[in-house]
Structure formats: structure tokens, C-alpha cells
Scaffold this motif. Sequence first.
Motif, PDB file in Angstrom:
ATOM      1  N   GLU A 284       0.846  -1.197   0.000  1.00  0.00           N
ATOM      2  CA  GLU A 284       0.000   0.000   0.000  1.00  0.00           C
ATOM      3  C   GLU A 284       0.877   1.241   0.000  1.00  0.00           C
ATOM      4  O   GLU A 284       0.693   2.170  -0.733  1.00  0.00           O
ATOM      5  CB  GLU A 284      -0.819   0.090   1.295  1.00  0.00           C
ATOM      6  N   LYS A 285       1.881   1.188   0.894  1.00  0.00           N
ATOM      7  CA  LYS A 285       2.733   2.356   1.071  1.00  0.00           C
ATOM      8  C   LYS A 285       3.566   2.623  -0.181  1.00  0.00           C
ATOM      9  O   LYS A 285       3.753   3.730  -0.578  1.00  0.00           O
ATOM     10  CB  LYS A 285       3.691   2.110   2.254  1.00  0.00           C
ATOM     11  N   GLN A 286       4.073   1.525  -0.730  1.00  0.00           N
ATOM     12  CA  GLN A 286       5.116   1.709  -1.717  1.00  0.00           C
ATOM     13  C   GLN A 286       4.660   1.791  -3.160  1.00  0.00           C
ATOM     14  O   GLN A 286       5.321   2.404  -3.972  1.00  0.00           O
ATOM     15  CB  GLN A 286       6.109   0.560  -1.605  1.00  0.00           C
ATOM     16  N   THR A 287       3.591   1.114  -3.485  1.00  0.00           N
ATOM     17  CA  THR A 287       3.376   0.982  -4.917  1.00  0.00           C
ATOM     18  C   THR A 287       2.199   1.787  -5.444  1.00  0.00           C
ATOM     19  O   THR A 287       1.241   2.070  -4.742  1.00  0.00           O
ATOM     20  CB  THR A 287       3.168  -0.487  -5.318  1.00  0.00           C
ATOM     21  N   HIS A 288       2.302   2.072  -6.680  1.00  0.00           N
ATOM     22  CA  HIS A 288       1.231   2.730  -7.399  1.00  0.00           C
ATOM     23  C   HIS A 288       0.197   1.670  -7.758  1.00  0.00           C
ATOM     24  O   HIS A 288       0.502   0.488  -7.756  1.00  0.00           O
ATOM     25  CB  HIS A 288       1.817   3.338  -8.663  1.00  0.00           C
ATOM     26  N   PHE A 289      -1.001   2.081  -8.120  1.00  0.00           N
ATOM     27  CA  PHE A 289      -2.009   1.047  -8.376  1.00  0.00           C
ATOM     28  C   PHE A 289      -1.724   0.297  -9.673  1.00  0.00           C
ATOM     29  O   PHE A 289      -2.129  -0.836  -9.862  1.00  0.00           O
ATOM     30  CB  PHE A 289      -3.440   1.601  -8.324  1.00  0.00           C
ATOM     31  N   ILE A 290      -0.984   0.936 -10.576  1.00  0.00           N
ATOM     32  CA  ILE A 290      -0.544   0.204 -11.769  1.00  0.00           C
ATOM     33  C   ILE A 290       0.914  -0.202 -11.527  1.00  0.00           C
ATOM     34  O   ILE A 290       1.763   0.648 -11.275  1.00  0.00           O
ATOM     35  CB  ILE A 290      -0.632   1.083 -13.035  1.00  0.00           C
ATOM     36  N   THR A 291       1.199  -1.507 -11.578  1.00  0.00           N
ATOM     37  CA  THR A 291       2.580  -1.952 -11.387  1.00  0.00           C
ATOM     38  C   THR A 291       3.381  -1.735 -12.660  1.00  0.00           C
ATOM     39  O   THR A 291       4.515  -1.291 -12.630  1.00  0.00           O
ATOM     40  CB  THR A 291       2.606  -3.454 -11.005  1.00  0.00           C
ATOM     41  N   GLY A 292       2.793  -2.074 -13.775  1.00  0.00           N
ATOM     42  CA  GLY A 292       3.520  -1.913 -15.029  1.00  0.00           C
ATOM     43  C   GLY A 292       2.583  -1.973 -16.224  1.00  0.00           C
ATOM     44  O   GLY A 292       1.428  -2.410 -16.102  1.00  0.00           O
ATOM     45  N   ILE A 293       3.103  -1.510 -17.347  1.00  0.00           N
ATOM     46  CA  ILE A 293       2.307  -1.478 -18.580  1.00  0.00           C
ATOM     47  C   ILE A 293       3.157  -2.087 -19.677  1.00  0.00           C
ATOM     48  O   ILE A 293       4.316  -1.692 -19.855  1.00  0.00           O
ATOM     49  CB  ILE A 293       1.995  -0.016 -18.964  1.00  0.00           C
ATOM     50  N   ILE A 389     -11.669   0.849  -6.509  1.00  0.00           N
ATOM     51  CA  ILE A 389     -12.887   1.088  -7.273  1.00  0.00           C
ATOM     52  C   ILE A 389     -12.661   2.281  -8.198  1.00  0.00           C
ATOM     53  O   ILE A 389     -12.034   3.259  -7.806  1.00  0.00           O
ATOM     54  CB  ILE A 389     -14.061   1.345  -6.307  1.00  0.00           C
ATOM     55  N   GLY A 390     -13.154   2.170  -9.418  1.00  0.00           N
ATOM     56  CA  GLY A 390     -13.091   3.319 -10.320  1.00  0.00           C
ATOM     57  C   GLY A 390     -11.839   3.399 -11.170  1.00  0.00           C
ATOM     58  O   GLY A 390     -11.677   4.315 -11.962  1.00  0.00           O
ATOM     59  N   ILE A 391     -10.947   2.413 -11.022  1.00  0.00           N
ATOM     60  CA  ILE A 391      -9.704   2.454 -11.794  1.00  0.00           C
ATOM     61  C   ILE A 391      -9.999   2.339 -13.294  1.00  0.00           C
ATOM     62  O   ILE A 391      -9.474   3.098 -14.107  1.00  0.00           O
ATOM     63  CB  ILE A 391      -8.766   1.287 -11.390  1.00  0.00           C
ATOM     64  N   GLU A 415      -8.208 -10.386 -11.705  1.00  0.00           N
ATOM     65  CA  GLU A 415      -8.155  -8.915 -11.618  1.00  0.00           C
ATOM     66  C   GLU A 415      -6.753  -8.361 -11.404  1.00  0.00           C
ATOM     67  O   GLU A 415      -6.585  -7.336 -10.758  1.00  0.00           O
ATOM     68  CB  GLU A 415      -9.078  -8.416 -10.502  1.00  0.00           C
ATOM     69  N   ILE A 416      -5.718  -9.047 -11.915  1.00  0.00           N
ATOM     70  CA  ILE A 416      -4.417  -8.383 -11.813  1.00  0.00           C
ATOM     71  C   ILE A 416      -4.076  -7.650 -13.095  1.00  0.00           C
ATOM     72  O   ILE A 416      -3.056  -6.999 -13.186  1.00  0.00           O
ATOM     73  CB  ILE A 416      -3.250  -9.304 -11.370  1.00  0.00           C
ATOM     74  N   ASN A 417      -4.942  -7.773 -14.094  1.00  0.00           N
ATOM     75  CA  ASN A 417      -4.665  -6.980 -15.286  1.00  0.00           C
ATOM     76  C   ASN A 417      -5.942  -6.562 -16.006  1.00  0.00           C
ATOM     77  O   ASN A 417      -6.992  -7.177 -15.851  1.00  0.00           O
ATOM     78  CB  ASN A 417      -3.744  -7.730 -16.244  1.00  0.00           C
ATOM     79  N   ILE A 418      -5.794  -5.481 -16.749  1.00  0.00           N
ATOM     80  CA  ILE A 418      -6.856  -5.070 -17.657  1.00  0.00           C
ATOM     81  C   ILE A 418      -6.177  -5.024 -19.016  1.00  0.00           C
ATOM     82  O   ILE A 418      -5.105  -4.442 -19.153  1.00  0.00           O
ATOM     83  CB  ILE A 418      -7.408  -3.675 -17.297  1.00  0.00           C
ATOM     84  N   ILE A 419      -6.788  -5.706 -20.002  1.00  0.00           N
ATOM     85  CA  ILE A 419      -6.188  -5.686 -21.334  1.00  0.00           C
ATOM     86  C   ILE A 419      -7.080  -4.810 -22.212  1.00  0.00           C
ATOM     87  O   ILE A 419      -8.301  -4.991 -22.229  1.00  0.00           O
ATOM     88  CB  ILE A 419      -6.158  -7.099 -21.957  1.00  0.00           C
ATOM     89  N   ILE A 420      -6.448  -3.905 -22.924  1.00  0.00           N
ATOM     90  CA  ILE A 420      -7.235  -3.131 -23.873  1.00  0.00           C
ATOM     91  C   ILE A 420      -6.647  -3.296 -25.271  1.00  0.00           C
ATOM     92  O   ILE A 420      -5.455  -3.516 -25.424  1.00  0.00           O
ATOM     93  CB  ILE A 420      -7.300  -1.626 -23.503  1.00  0.00           C
ATOM     94  N   GLY A 421      -7.515  -3.224 -26.254  1.00  0.00           N
ATOM     95  CA  GLY A 421      -7.069  -3.261 -27.642  1.00  0.00           C
ATOM     96  C   GLY A 421      -7.230  -1.868 -28.237  1.00  0.00           C
ATOM     97  O   GLY A 421      -8.268  -1.225 -28.045  1.00  0.00           O
TER      98      GLY A 421
END
Length: 442
Positions: A284-293, A389-391, A415-421
Amino acid sequence: MLKVVKFGGSSLASGESFEKVKKIVNADPSRSIVVVSAPGKRFSGDNKVTDLLYICQAHIKYNASFDDIFDKIGERYREICHHCKLKQDIDAELEDIKSQFGKKTSVDYIVSRGEYLNAKLMAEYLGYTFVDSASWLVFNYNGKVNFEKSYENLARIYEVTPKIVLPGFYGAMPDGSIKVFSRGGSDITGAIAAAAVNADTYENWTDVSGIMTADPRIVENPRPIENVTFAELRELSYMGAEVLHEETVFPVRQKNIPLYIKNTNDMNARGTLIMESFDEDESEKQTHFITGISGKKNYSIFTIAKSRMNDEPGYIRKTLEIFENFGVAIEHIPSSIDSFSVVVSSQLVEKCMHDIISRITEELKPDNIKITNEISLIAIVGRKLAFNIGIAGKIFTALGENNINIRMIEQGADEINIIIGVDDKDFKKAIRVLYNLSEVEK
Ligand code: ASP
């Protein structure tokens, strides 16, 4: 405390880089097992010693003289010996290896000598013991690593030899002949060594300060990821992030050994820590809600529509079977009530696209089939996505505000990823927009 540390070719390319490695190893007495690659490139346009060895082998195969190439290789090691004031007789070593090459030894033997020699030099430089990886890392006849035996062998050696340098990249077949991993395989040697001795940490030293949040060729100076889980890493590398050799993670993951990616040119930078999971408060403290893209271009979407499709059990299965018959792996299957899409790599359907369409038309009689080419898939990966919520809304808003048309959306059930095309033409822009969003949202 016991650390296994592996240095890649770019960290061992010259005498000067050997000095940096020594500094790193000496800075922490728990860095007791050192695994080395062969010397890599010193500057752009330079050669990796392993590449030169492959060229040597090609000369030997076609009975051409390999003297010049071998001299180039010899020069690399002589420079290291000279710079580090090493005492061993490098000329005699090189002569010995060269005479073996003349006897038409296997490709694997030839290309493994890069690591072999580098480990010998590094062992002397550090005052550690050289242990040939052919003496402990063993393969089965089927070419797969015999983990149990390799672990046992190295653990036994370590009991009596606490400071060791090991050459990466190769081991021995049951008949004693040398076998190498695929390119970049010293990462795996390091991971196997760490698992064998139940190390507290496996450090993989390279020339970047960890795994980047996004591809540095697209995003300027991306932030390194601090903490990433093995599952997140798998998603990121599947979608194109070049991180570690695929097989590397298996031995350390199985034994729950924390894996660090660190930078030889910036030894105090924290680097990236890879673990099975993180204490949530910490993360919680250290990371952003997106780890990587990460993402890849060149996908095709087959959209198949048929009214009342949901009343026909087996409709999707039969369609997928057609792709299977053409040997086409499927990436995603987003669906709605009367239609669904099949997302595949365009390269895989290049030659069979029309055959697939006609078989689907004949056998499944859809109302319509539409093909969309030049699609990029982008994975937004983050173990915290599920708890925020709301990401998804923020992601779509950011892309919309930047005029990027979203052609497909999918979220895995874990729910560890969202894939978009998106269209290939929007690929880089979309990655930059998502990166900027990840920087502001925590
Ligand atoms: N030297 C080998 C290569 O260039 C193995 C390694 O560096 O990991 O692929």
C-alpha cells in the motif's frame, strides 16, 4: 544470510566492469556465490563473446580458419587479466581451449567457454573458488534440468567451499558432455544455484535499475518498479516486457526466494524486488495502483455474430476448434450475447486467414464475420487493481480524453490486469497516456 549474485555480460565486459563487480561483492559479505555470464558488449557495435564463439563454431563447421575470431576473443580476456593484474596464465588457457576447438567439439562446448573463462578470471580476482558448472548442474537425457541432483550437488560443494564463482549458461548431460541453455541462460544458472543452497536472496545484476514500469523506448525515463509479484511479472513479460529469461523464475519461485534485479552501474539503487506476494500494508505504502504497462502490436480480431447464439450450445467451442485445427493460439475471447470475438496474433493467421473464415462460414453459418487487423494489445498490470474502485473508469477516461479509440476491453477474473485493444497507430500514445496516469494515481 546467504546471497547468490548473478552478473550479466554487460556487467562483465571489461577489466573496468570487473572492478565494479568486485566492489559490489565486497560490499556485502553475504554475497557468497557469484554466477557470471561471458563478457558482453562494451559499447554499441561491440561483440558479445558468446556471439564470437558461435561464429567460431560456424567456421569450424565449414572447415574455415577461425584464428582471427579466436584472437578477438583472446583479446577480451587478456584485457581483463591485464587490467585486474591477474596471475593466471591466460595464454595457456586460451591455447588449451583452441586446441579442443580444433577437434570438432560440439557447439554447446564451444559456446560455453565464454562463461567458463570469465568465471575462472573472476574467481581469482575475488579470491573465491572456481567451480565448473559441469560438475554440479546436470541435465537428464531429455535435455531438462535434473533439479534434484543439481541441488544436491551444489549444496554438497557449498558446505565445504563457502565462497564460489560459477560459470552461467551451461551444465552437463548424463554422459558428461556440455549442454547450454538458450541464450541469456545464465539467469537460470543463478536461479538454480540460489534454490540449491536455499539462498535468502537471489540478486540479478544487469545494466538497468530494475524492471521499468513501461518500455523506455516508448516512455522517456520510466520509473523502475519497486515490487512486483511473479504473477504480475508473467503478465508483463507475456505482453512484451523484456525482463528475465522465462525459465529463470521457476526455481526461486518454488522456494519462495526473493529475486532482485539490480544495476551494476548504480549499486546503491534499490532495483526491483520480485516475490510471490507482498505484505499488503507494505505494498500500500510503496506501490502505485498500476505496477507496469506492456503491450504488443499486430493482432487480428475475428468478430463472429449470430442472433440467438446463446441458444446454440457449443457454438463458441466449435469456432475455437477451427482455430485449433490451424494451429492458431488464441489470446482473448471477449463476448456479448449474440456475438463474440477471437483475438489472435496476425502473424499466426497470415497464411490461413481465408481458410479459417470459409470454414467458420460453412460449418457455423454466422450472420456476419468481421476481421479487424492492426490491433495492439496493452496490458495494464497491477495487483492493486482489484482493490481500487473506479480504476477502469480512470483508464478509459484518460484514453478517451486523448482521442484514443478502445477497440477491445478484457479483465481477467484474478483482476491483476486489464487488457485493452487499440489501433496500432495509437499504440505508443496509449502507453504514454497510461504511464502518466499511473504516475499520478496511487
Ligand atoms: N552468454 C550467454 C548469452 O550471451 C548467456 C548469458 O549471458 O546469459 O546468451
